[in-house]
Design an enzyme around this catalytic site. Structure first.
Site, PDB file in Angstrom:
ATOM      1  N   ARG A 227     -24.959 -38.416 -21.771  1.00 52.37           N
ATOM      2  CA  ARG A 227     -24.842 -38.175 -20.345  1.00 52.37           C
ATOM      3  C   ARG A 227     -23.363 -38.157 -19.957  1.00 52.37           C
ATOM      4  O   ARG A 227     -22.564 -38.924 -20.520  1.00 52.37           O
ATOM      5  CB  ARG A 227     -25.562 -39.267 -19.540  1.00 52.37           C
ATOM      6  CG  ARG A 227     -27.072 -39.184 -19.560  1.00 52.37           C
ATOM      7  CD  ARG A 227     -27.611 -37.951 -18.840  1.00 52.37           C
ATOM      8  NE  ARG A 227     -29.061 -37.891 -18.824  1.00 52.37           N
ATOM      9  CZ  ARG A 227     -29.813 -37.183 -19.672  1.00 52.37           C
ATOM     10  NH1 ARG A 227     -29.243 -36.459 -20.619  1.00 52.37           N
ATOM     11  NH2 ARG A 227     -31.124 -37.177 -19.572  1.00 52.37           N
ATOM     12  N   HIS A 275     -25.330 -28.499 -21.314  1.00 54.09           N
ATOM     13  CA  HIS A 275     -26.488 -29.390 -21.434  1.00 54.09           C
ATOM     14  C   HIS A 275     -27.625 -28.721 -22.223  1.00 54.09           C
ATOM     15  O   HIS A 275     -28.747 -28.604 -21.732  1.00 54.09           O
ATOM     16  CB  HIS A 275     -26.978 -29.841 -20.047  1.00 54.09           C
ATOM     17  CG  HIS A 275     -27.801 -31.102 -20.104  1.00 54.09           C
ATOM     18  ND1 HIS A 275     -27.752 -32.088 -19.162  1.00 54.09           N
ATOM     19  CD2 HIS A 275     -28.706 -31.538 -21.021  1.00 54.09           C
ATOM     20  CE1 HIS A 275     -28.584 -33.059 -19.468  1.00 54.09           C
ATOM     21  NE2 HIS A 275     -29.186 -32.750 -20.615  1.00 54.09           N
TER      22      HIS A 275
END
Ligand code: NDP
Ligand code: OXD
Length: 312
Positions: A227, A275
């Protein structure tokens, strides 16, 4: 009985089709801002979610389980969820395979200096660099959970010298393990290629910062596939600019999409991916969710349930 799909994912039709095949008696309803497809709130027994608004699932009196559409649950935890309803992370072999590919690809890329060879070709320059032996290349994985353990095992199978860091102590064949705050410095000091596969929690937020980066050997590479909140961006940029960190591969960011003006985009030592380290594929993930619904129907707990104390 119904499942509410609460995400803006483009994959909704694939989810609907696979779940209809697996669980023909389960009604599939899609969340919309007006909640006009939800029907009677009392019908909703399951929610499959990514990034809901706080409190979004409060009005379902028969809710049995909230399934995350991803392995991470930071998009759910702290969002005013109904109490006593389990939150289940996605533990999906397809997701694990995808992450394995991402980690192996970038570790090999940096271990074998392929960026330098690409630059050589750009300049019509024939230049060989020395080759470090696989067995002496020290890789460190932050997080030895489902994804970290898998990546560590595959890297160890290639004969890299692999270490991992977790919250609780672990013994893993072929991998040097460290745990807890006390084990972090020793882990970092021996890590030439750092791979972050931690969940984002209050304990792990900002863990890649000036202090931790300075404990890596000079020239280390940082790969963050977990993250964006794990990285203090300015600290990483400073470490790259000073040369202490030689390269970073970043898949995740504080703000996604990464804003066009963010310095990571143009930094010569940073590789940005959007991502995609491992995308949730309905073809594998929906089978996992269907299995968990069958477990709940037969009185067994779904898995893995998030521990509200630790946040993962
Ligand atoms: P798991 O929950 O299976 O594993 C988490 C690991 O992190 C465990 O080993 C745990 O330790 C360790 N950990 C947690 N908190 C701490 C802490 N404070 N100190 C040290 N170690 C800690 O997660 P997964 O492997 O399934 O997934 C990891 C993350 O990867 C997800 O949360 C998600 O954010 C990210 N992800 C990113 C994707 C992408 O495309 N970029 C795709 C999929 C996931 P212990 O074993 O002791 O509990
Ligand atoms: C996940 C993700 O958590 O896609 O699965 O990031």
């Amino acid at each position: 009985m119904a499942l509410l799909f609460s995400s803006k994912s483009d994959d909704v039709d694939r989810w609907r089709d696979i779940l209809a095949r697996e669980l023909p008696d389960l009604d599939f309803r899609q969340w919309t801002p007006a909640l006009d497809d939800v029907g009677d709130p009392a019908d909703i027994e399951y929610v499959l979610a990514w990034g809901p608004k706080p409190g979004a699932f409060m009005g379902f009196p028969n809710l049995k389980c909230i399934f995350s559409l991803g392995a991470g649950v930071d998009h759910l935890i702290g969002r005013d969820l109904p109490p006593n309803v389990p939150v289940v992370r996605l533990m999906d072999p397809g997701l694990t395979r995808g992450m394995r590919e991402y980690v192996l690809y970038w570790v090999l890329h940096h271990h074998r200096r392929f960026a330098d060879y690409a630059e050589g070709q750009n300049k019509n320059r024939w230049q060989q660099y020395g080759q470090a032996d696989t067995r002496t290349r020290r890789i460190g994985i932050l997080g030895l959970g489902v994804l970290g353990l898998d990546a560590a095992a595959k890297l160890a199978a290639l004969e890299f010298d692999v270490a991992g860091w977790s919250r609780s102590p672990k013994e893993v064949d072929g991998i040097t393990t460290f745990h807890g705050k006390d084990g972090l410095t020793d882990f970092l000091c021996r890590t030439e290629i750092l791979v972050c596969l931690l969940p984002l929690t209050p304990d792990t937020a900002g863990i890649i910062n000036t202090e931790t980066l300075s404990q890596l050997p000079s020239g280390a590479v940082v790969i963050n596939a977990a993250r964006g909140g794990h990285v203090v961006d300015d600290d990483l940029i400073r470490a790259l600019d000073s040369g202490h960190v030689s390269a970073a591969v970043l898949d995740v960011f504080h703000t996604e999409p990464l804003p066009p003006e963010h310095p990571f985009w143009d930094h010569p030592k940073v590789t940005v991916t959007p991502h995609i380290a491992s995308l949730t594929m309905p073809e594998t993930a929906a089978l996992v969710v269907a299995d968990n619904i069958r477990r709940i129907r037969t009185g067994q707990p779904p898995e893995p349930i998030v521990d509200p104390e630790t946040g993962y």
